[in-house]
Design a protein around this motif. Structure first.
Motif, PDB file in Angstrom:
ATOM      1  N   GLU A 109     -17.831  -7.763  17.622  1.00  0.00           N
ATOM      2  CA  GLU A 109     -17.850  -6.328  17.356  1.00  0.00           C
ATOM      3  C   GLU A 109     -17.387  -6.100  15.924  1.00  0.00           C
ATOM      4  O   GLU A 109     -16.342  -6.599  15.517  1.00  0.00           O
ATOM      5  N   GLU A 157     -17.780   4.823  13.011  1.00  0.00           N
ATOM      6  CA  GLU A 157     -16.511   5.236  12.412  1.00  0.00           C
ATOM      7  C   GLU A 157     -15.721   6.171  13.322  1.00  0.00           C
ATOM      8  O   GLU A 157     -14.493   6.066  13.425  1.00  0.00           O
ATOM      9  N   TRP A 158     -16.413   7.083  14.013  1.00  0.00           N
ATOM     10  CA  TRP A 158     -15.695   8.011  14.884  1.00  0.00           C
ATOM     11  C   TRP A 158     -14.974   7.275  16.006  1.00  0.00           C
ATOM     12  O   TRP A 158     -13.881   7.677  16.428  1.00  0.00           O
ATOM     13  N   MET A 159     -15.563   6.185  16.490  1.00  0.00           N
ATOM     14  CA  MET A 159     -14.935   5.431  17.572  1.00  0.00           C
ATOM     15  C   MET A 159     -13.705   4.676  17.056  1.00  0.00           C
ATOM     16  O   MET A 159     -12.672   4.609  17.740  1.00  0.00           O
ATOM     17  N   ARG A 160     -13.817   4.114  15.855  1.00  0.00           N
ATOM     18  CA  ARG A 160     -12.667   3.435  15.258  1.00  0.00           C
ATOM     19  C   ARG A 160     -11.490   4.403  15.133  1.00  0.00           C
ATOM     20  O   ARG A 160     -10.352   4.081  15.497  1.00  0.00           O
ATOM     21  N   LYS A 161     -11.760   5.601  14.625  1.00  0.00           N
ATOM     22  CA  LYS A 161     -10.703   6.598  14.453  1.00  0.00           C
ATOM     23  C   LYS A 161     -10.129   7.041  15.793  1.00  0.00           C
ATOM     24  O   LYS A 161      -8.923   7.260  15.924  1.00  0.00           O
ATOM     25  N   MET A 162     -10.984   7.158  16.801  1.00  0.00           N
ATOM     26  CA  MET A 162     -10.520   7.593  18.113  1.00  0.00           C
ATOM     27  C   MET A 162      -9.610   6.541  18.740  1.00  0.00           C
ATOM     28  O   MET A 162      -8.563   6.872  19.317  1.00  0.00           O
ATOM     29  N   ILE A 163      -9.991   5.276  18.613  1.00  0.00           N
ATOM     30  CA  ILE A 163      -9.168   4.198  19.163  1.00  0.00           C
ATOM     31  C   ILE A 163      -7.798   4.187  18.495  1.00  0.00           C
ATOM     32  O   ILE A 163      -6.759   4.048  19.150  1.00  0.00           O
ATOM     33  N   MET A 193     -19.346  -0.839  15.776  1.00  0.00           N
ATOM     34  CA  MET A 193     -18.545   0.301  16.186  1.00  0.00           C
ATOM     35  C   MET A 193     -18.685   1.422  15.154  1.00  0.00           C
ATOM     36  O   MET A 193     -18.411   1.214  13.967  1.00  0.00           O
TER      37      MET A 193
END
Length: 284
Positions: free
Chosen positions: A167, A231-237, A229
């Motif tokens: 990933e 960018e929005w998912m990285r920030k959410m995690i 992944m």
């Protein structure tokens, strides 16, 4: 023997072990500072040892007399014993520095991280850079070494390949030139007599994350399988981790999720290749 007496703090870590080997090769009079003699690796077992804990300044009292140079690789990536980056990367190194000043040490060499001075919003980098500021105003001669990611960190790509899927961020096109501990150790030892105040460096190869993943899968003779992944998912995690986990767990994730979502390229140095490292690690 070279005349300068050197104290190496952090000799049992990934980089510290390589520095211990290189410093013996260069024939300096070296002593290592360790927390527990029973956990000293074979490659440094023959060296003089001082037992102390950098987070407990009283254990350092009087231990640096007659040393001219201190090299510190003290820092944590996986936090243990309830200690934070501020406890170790900042205060632990500051305890070393304060004792070095009292003992009349001439030079302090500190290993930070590439771009740490630009990423002070991250807990790890904030602690490291607070110490760098203390070092710069200490009155001692100094050198701050800023290496790119270690090959040992890149082993994560090999772990993903072993699981059958990697990933990545940003389409896998971010670039970096990670460095082998042996190559970095040469520069750390060079700094003993060098005149540079800051040295930034990475390994000899600039690779995209996609290329590193391809190397990992190729090493294992597996077909490449990768997902990306957004960018929005990285920030959410990261938001969830910051909100619902301890700083001990969030700190390492924050650092690695950040540096793997940007280009990290430093001046090239060394001879070790990532393919050779992966070939070695697959046998482990």
């Amino acid at each position: 023997m070279k005349n300068k007496k050197v104290l190496l703090a952090g000799a049992t870590g990934y980089l510290g072990k390589h520095i211990a080997v290189e410093i013996q090769k260069q024939q300096y009079d070296v002593t290592i500072l360790v927390r527990d003699k029973s956990k000293v690796p074979v490659n440094v077992a023959n060296l003089n040892k001082i037992v102390a804990e950098v987070t407990k300044p009283k254990t350092l009292n009087g231990l640096m007399n007659n040393f001219e140079v201190v090299i510190s690789t003290i820092g944590i990536t996986k936090q243990k014993d309830g200690l934070s980056y501020m406890d170790v990367d900042y205060q632990g190194n500051l305890n070393l520095l304060n004792e070095a000043k009292k003992a009349g040490v001439k030079k302090f060499i500190y290993v930070s991280a590439l771009n740490a001075d630009k990423l002070t919003h991250l807990k790890m980098c904030h602690a490291k850079e607070l110490f760098v500021q203390e070092l710069k105003k200490s009155g001692l001669d100094y050198c701050v070494i800023r290496p790119n990611g270690f090959f040992s960190d890149m082993a994560e790509f090999l772990k993903m390949a072993k699981k059958g899927k990697a990933e990545l961020f940003g389409g896998g096109n971010y670039t970096m030139n990670p460095i082998h501990g042996a190559d970095l150790a040469e520069i750390c030892v060079y700094a003993i007599d060098g005149i540079e105040k800051t040295i930034e460096l990475g390994g000899p190869e600039v690779l995209t994350h996609n290329e590193m993943v391809e190397l990992a899968f190729s090493t294992l003779n597996k077909k490449v399988k990768v997902s990306y992944m957004p960018e929005w998912m990285r920030k959410m995690i990261l938001w969830f981790a910051r909100s619902f986990s301890s700083s001990q767990k969030y700190g390492p994730m924050e650092f690695f999720f950040t540096v793997l979502s940007m280009d990290m390229v430093a001046p090239k140095y060394g001879t070790h290749t990532l393919r050779a490292y992966f070939d070695q690690q697959k046998k482990c």
